[in-house]
Structure formats: structure tokens, C-alpha cells
Design an enzyme around this catalytic site. Structure first.
Site, PDB file in Angstrom:
ATOM      1  N   CYS A   2      31.853  38.313  25.871  1.00 28.11           N
ATOM      2  CA  CYS A   2      30.657  39.075  25.521  1.00 28.11           C
ATOM      3  C   CYS A   2      29.599  38.977  26.615  1.00 28.11           C
ATOM      4  O   CYS A   2      29.566  38.026  27.386  1.00 28.11           O
ATOM      5  CB  CYS A   2      30.075  38.538  24.226  1.00 28.11           C
ATOM      6  N   ARG A  27      33.580  41.318  32.897  1.00 32.06           N
ATOM      7  CA  ARG A  27      33.935  40.201  32.023  1.00 32.06           C
ATOM      8  C   ARG A  27      34.871  40.636  30.897  1.00 32.06           C
ATOM      9  O   ARG A  27      35.461  39.792  30.226  1.00 32.06           O
ATOM     10  CB  ARG A  27      32.666  39.588  31.413  1.00 32.06           C
ATOM     11  N   TRP A  75      33.407  41.252  23.046  1.00 36.01           N
ATOM     12  CA  TRP A  75      34.854  40.990  23.138  1.00 36.01           C
ATOM     13  C   TRP A  75      35.213  40.386  21.790  1.00 36.01           C
ATOM     14  O   TRP A  75      34.794  39.267  21.477  1.00 36.01           O
ATOM     15  CB  TRP A  75      35.097  40.005  24.293  1.00 36.01           C
ATOM     16  N   ASN A  99      25.931  35.832  21.934  1.00 28.80           N
ATOM     17  CA  ASN A  99      27.195  35.372  22.520  1.00 28.80           C
ATOM     18  C   ASN A  99      27.496  33.996  21.956  1.00 28.80           C
ATOM     19  O   ASN A  99      26.575  33.213  21.719  1.00 28.80           O
ATOM     20  CB  ASN A  99      27.078  35.206  24.046  1.00 28.80           C
ATOM     21  N   GLY A 100      28.780  33.678  21.818  1.00 32.71           N
ATOM     22  CA  GLY A 100      29.148  32.335  21.355  1.00 32.71           C
ATOM     23  C   GLY A 100      29.648  32.390  19.929  1.00 32.71           C
ATOM     24  O   GLY A 100      30.167  33.402  19.470  1.00 32.71           O
ATOM     25  N   GLU A 480      55.916  27.754  37.209  1.00 38.44           N
ATOM     26  CA  GLU A 480      54.613  28.389  37.372  1.00 38.44           C
ATOM     27  C   GLU A 480      53.860  27.787  38.562  1.00 38.44           C
ATOM     28  O   GLU A 480      53.221  28.503  39.341  1.00 38.44           O
ATOM     29  CB  GLU A 480      53.803  28.259  36.065  1.00 38.44           C
ATOM     30  N   LYS A 484      52.633  29.937  41.746  1.00 37.51           N
ATOM     31  CA  LYS A 484      51.236  29.966  42.191  1.00 37.51           C
ATOM     32  C   LYS A 484      51.157  29.663  43.682  1.00 37.51           C
ATOM     33  O   LYS A 484      50.481  30.336  44.430  1.00 37.51           O
ATOM     34  CB  LYS A 484      50.376  28.915  41.465  1.00 37.51           C
ATOM     35  N   GLU A 487      52.616  32.510  45.899  1.00 39.85           N
ATOM     36  CA  GLU A 487      51.793  33.726  45.875  1.00 39.85           C
ATOM     37  C   GLU A 487      50.618  33.655  46.835  1.00 39.85           C
ATOM     38  O   GLU A 487      50.307  34.640  47.491  1.00 39.85           O
ATOM     39  CB  GLU A 487      51.208  33.914  44.466  1.00 39.85           C
ATOM     40  N   HIS A 503      72.726  18.734  41.366  1.00 38.98           N
ATOM     41  CA  HIS A 503      73.752  19.782  41.323  1.00 38.98           C
ATOM     42  C   HIS A 503      73.627  20.736  42.507  1.00 38.98           C
ATOM     43  O   HIS A 503      74.099  21.869  42.443  1.00 38.98           O
ATOM     44  CB  HIS A 503      73.668  20.531  39.991  1.00 38.98           C
ATOM     45  N   LYS A 599      47.598  43.376  40.926  1.00 41.04           N
ATOM     46  CA  LYS A 599      47.285  42.707  39.666  1.00 41.04           C
ATOM     47  C   LYS A 599      48.112  43.268  38.518  1.00 41.04           C
ATOM     48  O   LYS A 599      48.546  42.539  37.651  1.00 41.04           O
ATOM     49  CB  LYS A 599      45.785  42.845  39.370  1.00 41.04           C
TER      50      LYS A 599
END
Ligand code: F6R
Length: 604
Positions: A2, A27, A75, A99-100, A480, A484, A487, A503, A599
Site C-alpha cells: 500500500c 510498489r 494491495w 497502511n499496515g 536457488e 542466484k 544470474e 556419483h 523479468k
């Protein structure tokens, strides 16, 4: 996430509020609204979707003299993204934006309803304005009523309130969510939840501290601290660089997003945890009727979070779970049976391969669910059901907070299913829910850890490659971590299950092979440790990440002692993200826009 804006002055407040909200667009939001008080008259507009919808609704609305106004981008957390749930919220004669989260809103709402107040929205925010108007009936002044209201709220908030009886005043309070006020030589006052809307309008800004509340008028900025004592504003010069303001002072969006994980995971949890039960209001439990298997399908980082889910779903919910890379699944004539729930996972909701598999599952008559970060995306529109991850807009191409919120949702979902299928004892579900509540704290980036990794990173800029190794859920985390690193550093990195080394891959071991070893205390520690010892014996350079000191490692990054392996997972996730970031920075790469990557991958 928000966003809040506010304005007091003689300029065109509609333009200023809409312009401010535009600056907060990055945001993420799913509805927006403004309320303006001019000549004793309130005008308020709300629209779901993008700001153009709100611009269209306000196109004939003119503000050409002194006015006060507040605006908000929402949001959705409590209640769906509808116009009724969009801010500002109206009492009888007052509007509020917030907000919150107001943690005691249910209690306050119950009391207000019993006293005859009608609520129009499902939000926690609406209680603020009704509580204020209730207090106004007995208070000496609107400010006293506001002060009492603030003292009755529990939770985290930043809020602005305007009321008809005080045509030249905006009331504000901040506790846990960011907000600042800006001034200029024209006696105007601007509010926002981050710097960007104020750039170009204000010369000086005051960042509110937790507990601050007060009011502004054309001639006054009155701030009171948490104890009610009046304090002087502390003005700072405002930066003039919008991009750097959007990064909230961080060097890169990726860094900001790593630091934001604590807040966005808290958002992901909001309203979804009871003491011994996980709630997904967005899911109809009949979705799982007749389901014997869950099939997960995704690409890249989303695939890694889904791979974590295969461990959690089988362990907690005792549901057979399998996973596929979307680009493979779509071309391999898979067998799809109707007792399978088909789940796609996507940050963007637009990835072409994943979207195609969703279409295939729908065509085969399977029930479908999407775990997604973007409401109204193609996958969200197509799937039978949807859980939003609430990570906010992710700008860095290398995904961080989206992954963190996906794993959080999967952990919650495994407990939700365990409850539905009575696959775990109530006490175990309650224990894990208590752990989930600790995740926001466990992903906080500690200065000491960041500094240590910054220093360490200079030793990992060369070599012929990296192995990231882990067992169980730490295997997807290893995948992951390796993704990262490659990338954004362009160094060769692979993720492996620790037990696979002998192995084949161990043939690569030498001092120029860097092994990043994930050694959780609470999951298969001894097994994982002996796999690392095998690599150490072959002189691979080892960087161990653990809460237990490991003497066979060349480097050691400690994590905090945790109660459970899932908390260790989140702690290690942050370490891996920061490590990739710092290696990339040292190599001089463009962290936010790595070469060859986009993206959202909307082509095959
Ligand atoms: C890596 C990354 C990608 C995405 C992948 C799928 O940091 O972001 O691997 O995870 O392209 O994207 P979504 O999740 O939008 O479907």
C-alpha cells in the site's frame, strides 16, 4: 504494497495526489482512491485496477483553491480488491487512509457494530474512522478524538485522517509503517509513505518515528511523541534523484528486496494464521475433494520454491506430490488424471511455458490452482483458484522476495492441507504456526552478517565453479543459491543434493572448486556434514553455512540458532542472496539487470 499520500495547500490537489500515487505505483497495488475537502465539501473517488481508472473517474473534478486531500494505493490483504475495500474509508463526515495492520480491528469492529455503526468494507482500516467519530462525540476537539483513537489501536500503521469540522487540518499517526511529511516555502504540506511523491515539491522533510502523531494546518506542523509530549520536527533535505529514492537508499533494487523480505513475509502471513489453523479465505476447501495427487509446475526460481513444497506437502499433509519443469511438461505428452490438483507457481503470472501447462491441465479437466504474486495476471485469471503471495512488485531481475513468499505460502499450505486431511496432530500444526510467525524475524538482514559476507566475497571471484549442496528442502535452496549466483555474477554454479557428490560431481573437486555447503542443525546434519567432509578431503574450498561451527571449512558463515529446520532454511536463504549480491557487486556487474535476462519471460 500500500501507498499513502496527503496534501494541504492551494494548488490543484487532485493532480498532486494522483501524481504522488503514480510515484508509488512501483510498489504494486490493486485499487486506489482519493478524498478531497474543499469549501466544506468532500469529494471522494475510488477505482480498482490501475491508476488510469482513477484518473478517468476524476477527470471532471477540479480543485482550484485551498483544499486538503488524502490518497492511497491498496494491495489487498483484508478483503478482496474491490471499490468498497479501497481507501479512503468514510465515516459520516471523515475519511481515513492507512497502511499496515490494525491487529485488534475485529474487537473494535464488534463493539462499533453493537453500537449501531454500519461497515461498508471488509478492511481493518475502516474501524479507524468509525472509532474516531465515536470518540468525537465526547471529545473536546477533533485532535483529542484522534489522539484517543490512536491510543486504542494495536498493530502497525501509518494513517492520515481528515474530517469536515476541521477544514484546514490533516491528522496523522505513524507506528511501524513508514511515513514522512514535507514542507516548502509556499506553506504547503505533503505526506507520503516514501520519499518519491515529495521529490520536486518539498525542500525539507521530516521522517516520523514510531509513536509519532499530530496534525498539520497551513501554519503549523504539530508532532507529539508516543508519550504525548510535543516535539520539534527534524528536517532533512530531500534527495532530488527519484530512482535512488525508489530504492529507499539501497544500492540496488535486489538489495532493497532482500531487506524487504521481513515485511513482505509478514504481509503474506496476515489474516492467514490462527493459533492451530491456517486459513486461506480465497480457497474453497472442496477444491481438494477427490484429489489424490498434487502436481506442481513452474520455471526457474518458482520451480525451486515448488520443489521445496514437494517435501513439505508429503511430510505434513501426506499427499502424493510431484513436480515438473514447465518447458518440459508441455511437450512430453504427460498423463493427466482428474484426481490430480494441478498447481502452477509464478511470480509474474505470465511466464509462457507455465501458462501453457495451466491451459493443458484445464483442457484435460483437472482442477487448477495458481500461487502468484500478480493479481489479474493471465494465470490468475485462468486458474480455478489462486493464492496471492503479496511480495509487492519485484524489480530486481534476480528473484528474492518472490521466492521467500512462495516458500512461506507453501509451508502454510502444507499445514492447511494437513489440517484438512487430519494428517498431523493439532499440536504439531500449532507448533509450526508459531514457527511461521517467526519467519519475518529470521529473514531480517543483520549488519554484522552483511559486513562479513561483503568481506568474504572477495575470495570467491575466480575458480572454475561453485557447488551449492544441501539435503531435503536445502537441496532446492542449494539450486536457488546457485541460480542466484550465476544470474548476477556470470560465474558457473550448480546446485546438487549433498548425497550425489560421490556419483560423479566430486571428480571436479580441487582448491579452485568452491563448495557452498548448507548444514542445518535440525535436519540430517551428520549426513550432510560427512558429504562436505568428502569434498574437504579432496581439497575443495569449502564455505559452510550453519549454526554449528564446522572446522573442516575454509570459510564459515554463521546463522542464528533456530528452533526448527524451516527457520534455518529462511536464515540460509538470506545468506545465499547476500553472497550472490556481494560477489556480483565486486565483479562490477549490473545487479538489477543482468545480461541476457528479462523479468517476465512471456515467450517460449
Ligand atoms: C530467477 C528468476 C526466474 C523466474 C522464472 C519464472 O531469479 O526470477 O528464474 O523465476 O523466469 O518466472 P515466474 O515466476 O514469473 O513464472
Amino acid at each position: 504494497m500500500c501507498g499513502i499520500v496527503g496534501y494541504l495547500g492551494e494548488k490543484n490537489s487532485k493532480e498532486i495526489l494522483l501524481g504522488g500515487l503514480k510515484e508509488l505505483e512501483y510498489r504494486g497495488y490493486d485499487s486506489a482512491g482519493i478524498a478531497v475537502l474543499q469549501d466544506g465539501q468532500f469529494d471522494s473517488f475510488k477505482a480498482i485496477g490501475k491508476l488510469v481508472n482513477l484518473e478517468e473517474k476524476t477527470k471532471d473534478f477540479v480543485t482550484d483553491k485551498f483544499s486538503i486531500g488524502i490518497g492511497h494505493t491498496r494491495w489487498a490483504t483484508h478483503g478482496k480488491p474491490t471499490e468498497l475495500n479501497a481507501h479512503p474509508h468514510l465515516g459520516s463526515e471523515s475519511y481515513v487512509v492507512h497502511n499496515g495492520i490494525i491487529e485488534n480491528y475485529a474487537e473494535l469492529k464488534k463493539e462499533l457494530i453493537a453500537e449501531g455503526v454500519t461497515f461498508l468494507s471488509q478492511t481493518d482500516t475502516e474501524v479507524i474512522v468509525h472509532q474516531f467519530e465515536k470518540n468525537l462525540k465526547t471529545a473536546n476537539s477533533a485532535f483529542d478524538a484522534f489522539k484517543t483513537t490512536i491510543s486504542q489501536l494495536e498493530g502497525a500503521y501509518a494513517t492520515l485522517l481528515v474530517t469536515k469540522g476541521e477544514e484546514e487540518t490533516i491528522f496523522f499517526a505513524k507506528h511501524g509503517s513508514p511515513m514522512l511529511v514535507g514542507i516548502n516555502a509556499e506553506n504547503e504540506k505533503y505526506f507520503a509513505s516514501s520519499d518519491t511523491p515529495l521529490i520536486g515539491h518539498c525542500s525539507d522533510v521530516n521522517y516520523f518515528e514510531d509513536g509519532d502523531f499530530g496534525y498539520v494546518t497551513p501554519d503549523e506542523l504539530a508532532i507529539f511523541d508516543v508519550t504525548g509530549v510535543k516535539k520539534e520536527p527534524v528536517f532533512q533535505k530531500l534527495s532530488t534523484n527519484k530512482l535512488s529514492a525508489q530504492k529507499d537508499g539501497f544500492r540496488f533494487f535486489m538489495e532493497k528486496e532482500i531487506y524487504e523480505q521481513s515485511t513482505v513475509i509478514a504481509d503474506t502471513l496476515i489474516g492467514r494464521l490462527c493459533d492451530a489453523e491456517v486459513l486461506f479465505d480465497e480457497l474453497d476447501p472442496t477444491l481438494f475433494d477427490g484429489i489424490n495427487e498434487i502436481k506442481l509446475c513452474a520455471c526457474g526460481t518458482s520451480y525451486h520454491s515448488a520443489l521445496t513444497a514437494t517435501y513439505l506437502f508429503e511430510r505434513h499433509a501426506k499427499v502424493k506430490t510431484s513436480i515438473e519443469v514447465a518447458s518440459e511438461f508441455r511437450y512430453r505428452d504427460p498423463i493427466m488424471t482428474k484426481d490430480t490438483l494441478f498447481v502452477v507457481i509464478s511470480q509474474s503470472g505470465e511466464t509462457a511455458d507455465t501458462l501453457e501447462t495451466l491451459k493443458m491441465a484445464k483442457a484435460a479437466g483437472l482442477k487448477t490452482l495458481v500461487i502468484c504474486n500478480v493479481d489479474n495476471s493471465s494465470m490468475v485469471r485462468l486458474a480455478d483458484a489462486c493464492i496471492l503471495t503479496r511480495a509487492g512488485v519485484e524489480k530486481g531481475v534476480a528473484s528474492t522476495k518472490a521466492f521467500a513468499t512462495q516458500v512461506t505460502v507453501f509451508w502454510m499450505m502444507s499445514l492447511y492441507l494437513a489440517g484438512l486431511k487430519k494428517a498431523l496432530p493439532q499440536e504439531e500444526i500449532a507448533r509450526q504456526i508459531a514457527l511461521l510467525r517467526e519467519v519475518p524475524a529470521s529473514v531480517k538482514v543483520e549488519d554484522e552478517m552483511h559486513e562479513k559476507i561483503k568481506r568474504l566475497s572477495k575470495r570467491y571471484l575466480h575458480g572454475h565453479g561453485f557447488f551449492f549442496i544441501g539435503r531435503d528442502v536445502f537441496y532446492p535452496l542449494a539450486l536457488e543459491g546457485a541460480l542466484k549466483l550465476k544470474e548476477i555474477s556470470y560465474l558457473h554454479a550448480e546446485g546438487y543434493p549433498s548425497g550425489e557428490m560421490k556419483h560423479g560431481p566430486i571428480a571436479l573437486a580441487d582448491p579452485e572448486l568452491f563448495t557452498i555447503a548448507l548444514l542445518p542443525q535440525h535436519l540430517l546434519y551428520e549426513k550432510a556434514k560427512s558429504n562436505v567432509e568428502e569434498l574437504s578431503a579432496r581439497d575443495s574450498t569449502i564455505c559452510a553455512i550453519s549454526s554449528i561451527a564446522f572446522d573442516k571449512a575454509d570459510d564459515f558463515i554463521p546463522i542464528n540458532e533456530c528452533k526448527d529446520y524451516m527457520l534455518e532454511f529462511f536464515e540460509m536463504m538470506v545468506v545465499l542472496q547476500v553472497l550472490s549480491l556481494e560477489i556480483s557487486v565486486r565483479l562490477g556487474n549490473d545487479v538489477d539487470m543482468p545480461r541476457n535476462l528479462a523479468k517476465s519471460v512471456t515467450v517460449e
